[in-house]
Design a protein around this motif. Structure first.
Motif, mmCIF file in Angstrom:
data_model
loop_
_atom_site.group_PDB
_atom_site.id
_atom_site.type_symbol
_atom_site.label_atom_id
_atom_site.label_comp_id
_atom_site.label_asym_id
_atom_site.label_seq_id
_atom_site.Cartn_x
_atom_site.Cartn_y
_atom_site.Cartn_z
ATOM 1 N N ARG A 9 0.980 -1.241 -0.110
ATOM 2 C CA ARG A 9 0.165 0.024 0.041
ATOM 3 C C ARG A 9 0.736 1.184 -0.086
ATOM 4 N N THR A 12 -0.011 5.470 1.147
ATOM 5 C CA THR A 12 -0.660 5.817 2.565
ATOM 6 C C THR A 12 -0.947 7.156 2.505
ATOM 7 N N ARG A 15 -3.892 10.168 0.740
ATOM 8 C CA ARG A 15 -5.230 10.348 0.997
ATOM 9 C C ARG A 15 -5.398 11.890 1.384
ATOM 10 N N GLU A 179 -5.040 8.045 -5.472
ATOM 11 C CA GLU A 179 -5.434 8.599 -4.387
ATOM 12 C C GLU A 179 -6.591 7.371 -3.616
ATOM 13 N N GLU A 180 -6.308 7.217 -2.365
ATOM 14 C CA GLU A 180 -7.017 5.946 -2.101
ATOM 15 C C GLU A 180 -8.651 6.382 -1.769
ATOM 16 N N GLU A 181 -9.055 7.385 -1.222
ATOM 17 C CA GLU A 181 -10.334 7.675 -1.223
ATOM 18 C C GLU A 181 -10.901 7.768 -2.700
ATOM 19 N N ASN A 210 -5.081 4.508 5.227
ATOM 20 C CA ASN A 210 -5.190 4.205 3.834
ATOM 21 C C ASN A 210 -6.259 3.118 3.647
ATOM 22 N N THR A 211 -6.502 2.307 4.689
ATOM 23 C CA THR A 211 -7.559 1.248 4.371
ATOM 24 C C THR A 211 -8.761 1.746 4.894
ATOM 25 N N ARG A 214 -9.987 3.798 1.961
ATOM 26 C CA ARG A 214 -10.539 3.092 0.725
ATOM 27 C C ARG A 214 -11.767 2.654 1.034
ATOM 28 N N PHE A 291 -9.384 -3.676 -3.864
ATOM 29 C CA PHE A 291 -8.258 -2.983 -4.402
ATOM 30 C C PHE A 291 -7.171 -3.930 -4.661
ATOM 31 N N GLN A 312 -3.879 1.019 -9.587
ATOM 32 C CA GLN A 312 -3.195 2.268 -9.453
ATOM 33 C C GLN A 312 -2.280 2.355 -10.731
#
Lengths: 364, 352
Positions: A9, A12, A15, A179-181, A210-211, A214, A291, A312
């Motif tokens: 990941r 992180t 985000r 970007e995670e979100e 980060n999780t 997500r 993901f 990604q």
């Protein structure tokens, strides 16, 4: 464990990236000390005299034979980073054709990532880098090193981790990454357009920034189509035990028959979720997404047992970052956006064949 | 299946006689040490049957906790024996990971025959167990430290070698039908074949403890190692054998998970380190050794698995899962201890 997290990941910190902060362009141009001709309004903020001696060869020098771009990345035998490096290598062909060179610097391991990366950044400077591309995994440990370069007028481009926020902090010219979100939101929207109304976000690392981002993104994404998403946080007593994860997901599916979608934060959990859907006898009713991407996900998508996975596109991170650095070094060109998002890319049955051939070619 | 060590205990020809009358190791064992554990298991089962509803009681719900219990139990039984003998094994997590990575690399990455990968995977567990046993008995360093060190050592070795050999931390494998049937099938689409492995391990261990002198040896070594050695019990060799058994159990679960999930990850297995100790302690085994039974360990494993999975059938917010797990485990152990104390004092009272 830290090493695993760092490469699984890698973004992180991204985000916090916020697209559309107008002030950023002026700030980044300022600290580069370069006469940027690529930006539109931002050129006014570039003080040409700031550090003229070092800035002159760095940007738009015309001659590209002395261009030396340094890339600080992960270990090149790491599956994720080997794809980034493929992008770097491909973009380097253009640089080399013009007489310049691109050098890849990676840490030996991820045990001491922040300080090790800071050393690599400083090493790039001492080796005469005309541009630096780096991932800001641990801003507290790395930003000082990045600033040493930007203060000396060496253009810095962030990629993979750090986001626009850190790019502004250190005076980098742009950020290339995902970007995670936003990735979660894309996943949620894809669930929505495929008819899912109640999606379970399985989080085997609850509390990690980060999780959580997500799962939050998935929830935002599916609400657009009137659906909802809840999180299933699995405690650490289940970590690394696929059977416990499988059975917990199965239990949640049996308990709430209205769940018609499951999304997982990592590919191993997606394998567990696929087994859970089978054992709950909900195949076909409950759609699965995840993901990240690997062979198992792609073959399930191809067999119609999985709806999607979120990529990604690490190749683009390496390729676009080097291309940007080269264009800036050689011609003073810059893209207008302060962040170039390489993801999320949804891989579903419509484009799974392209993804599979990409995996075979080593770029996905 | 009455694998109770206590029934074999009085037959010990020499072990008991010279020992001081310790209520824990002699009189206590006359009482069934698993009685408290049984109440605990039934308690959590009723608890989740009430709050989990019909889904928990249906085949799918039963499979949920049986599958988790089976894999944990294969590790917890030998770990429990070690704890009865007064030693800990914290290395089972890394043994599981190294075994599953060995199988995935040999038979998946290199494409070797499945049987070769399985044998080498189990050998990895046996060798680690042997190393643990020799280090513990030869150096007299507490087993907590020795096995903690081997846990880290094996984890690093597994990660490092995987990276060097495959360049990744996760390796896929396509088991042949025979291996899949023996290790990784779901019976009725629900029940892991590991349940039978668990029963087999329990039966073998129970038989050995019940029908041979070794059951008494294990208890004697844990209860009073000095006297045990004085009586001629080869305490060191016994401990080495127990460590090998524990390494083998962890490696077997590694093989089962690799065949079941068609792949291995280096980070797998670490949760088994504490979960196996929890299962053993909930099953009535004393952390200090000298007291416990196979039936108790099986019951403790079931208790842990029911709590671990039952929470997801209640529909309660899963944020609280760890909290409820902690409370129920503490309650189970307290009940265990209370029950054991009552039993021991009742026994002592009768004798007096």
């Amino acid at each position: 464990m830290k090493g695993t997290l760092a490469h699984r990941r890698p973004s992180t910190r991204t985000r916090t990236a916020v697209v559309g902060l107008l002030a950023a362009a002026a700030l980044t141009a300022c600290s580069s000390g370069a006469t940027s001709s690529g930006g539109s309004s931002s050129t006014s903020a570039a003080p040409a005299g700031g550090s003229a001696t070092s800035a002159a060869p760095a940007a738009g020098s015309g001659g590209s034979s002395n261009i030396s771009i340094f890339v600080v990345g992960g270990k090149s035998d790491d599956p994720f980073w080997s794809k980034v490096k493929r992008g770097v290598d491909d973009a380097a062909k253009v640089v080399e054709a013009a007489g310049g060179k691109v050098t890849w610097l990676g840490p030996q391991n991820y045990d001491n990532l922040g300080p090790d990366a800071a050393k690599l950044i400083l090493s790039a400077k001492s080796q005469g880098a005309t541009a630096l591309i780096g991932a800001d995994w641990v801003p507290d440990a790395q930003n000082q090193a990045f600033k040493t370069l930007t203060d000396a007028g060496i253009p810095v481009f962030l990629y993979n981790a750090g986001g626009v926020t850190e790019a502004k902090n250190i005076g980098a010219l742009s950020y290339v990454g995902s970007e995670e979100e936003l990735a979660g939101k894309a996943g949620g929207e894809f669930f929505g357009t495929n008819g899912a109304k109640n999606v379970l976000c399985v989080n085997t690392l609850p509390g990690a920034a980060n999780t959580e981002a997500r799962c939050k993104g998935v929830s935002e994404g599916i609400s657009a189509s009137g659906g909802k998403s809840s999180q299933l946080p699995l405690p650490s007593s289940n970590f690394g035990n696929p059977t416990a994860v499988t059975q917990a997901i199965k239990a949640a599916l049996l308990k709430d028959p209205s769940i018609d979608g499951v999304v997982t934060i990592a590919t191993q959990d997606a394998d567990s979720a696929a087994a859970a859907i089978d054992q709950a006898e909900a195949t076909g009713k409950v759609k699965l997404g995840t993901f990240d991407m690997d062979d198992n996900q792609l073959s399930r998508i191809k067999d119609g047992k999985q709806l999607f996975c979120i990529d990604q596109q690490p190749y683009l991170q390496g390729y676009l970052a080097v291309s940007q650095a080269y264009a800036y070094n050689a011609y003073g060109l810059r893209v207008a956006q302060e962040s170039v998002l390489t993801g999320p890319a949804i891989v579903s049955k419509d484009n799974v064949d392209a993804a599979i051939s990409g995996v075979k070619a080593g770029v996905r | 299946m009455s694998a109770q060590l206590s029934e074999a205990r009085p037959q010990a020809p020499s072990g008991a006689a010279p020992r001081p009358p310790s209520p824990l190791s002699i009189r206590g064992l006359v009482y069934r040490p698993e009685a408290g554990a049984l109440i605990g298991t039934l308690g959590v089962f009723v608890f989740f049957a009430v709050f989990g509803g019909s889904k928990f009681l249906a085949a799918g719900g039963t499979a949920s906790w049986l599958n988790v219990a089976a894999e944990l139990g294969i590790i917890a039984i030998p770990v429990g024996l070690l704890m009865v003998a007064g030693e800990l094994d914290l290395s089972v997590g890394s043994v599981l990971a190294s075994s599953s990575m060995t199988l995935a690399i040999v038979s998946g990455h290199w494409g070797g025959p499945m049987i070769l990968g399985i044998v080498l995977a189990l050998a990895a567990g046996v060798v680690t167990g042997l190393l643990n046993g020799l280090l513990v008995t030869r150096t007299n360093v507490p087993s907590f430290v020795v096995t903690l060190a081997t846990n880290f050592g094996m984890a690093g070795l597994t990660l490092g070698l995987s990276r060097v050999i495959t360049g990744t931390t996760s390796v896929g494998i396509k088991p042949d039908p025979a291996s899949k049937a023996v290790f990784g099938t779901l019976i009725g689409g629900q029940f892991e074949v590991a349940i039978f492995w668990w029963l087999a391990v329990a039966a073998v261990v129970a038989w050995v403890l019940q029908m041979t002198k070794y059951g008494n040896w294990v208890l004697a070594v844990g209860g009073d190692p000095v006297s045990a050695r004085a009586c001629g019990i080869p305490t060191e060799r016994l401990k080495v054998v127990l460590y090998v058994a524990s390494g083998f159990g962890a490696a077997l679960v590694g093989v089962i998970q690799t065949c079941l999930y068609n792949g291995a990850q280096v980070a797998n297995g670490q949760s088994f380190v504490f979960n196996s100790i929890i299962a053993v302690v909930v099953g009535g085994v004393l952390l200090t050794g000298g007291y416990g039974s196979v039936i108790g360990v099986i019951l403790g494993t079931l208790t842990f698995a029911i709590v671990n999975q039952g929470i997801y059938y209640t529909g309660w917010n899963a944020d609280w899962a760890s909290f409820i797990l902690g409370v129920l485990i503490l309650a189970a152990v307290l009940m265990n201890n209370t029950f054991r104390r009552l039993a021991l004092s009742a026994r002592a009272g009768k004798k007096a």
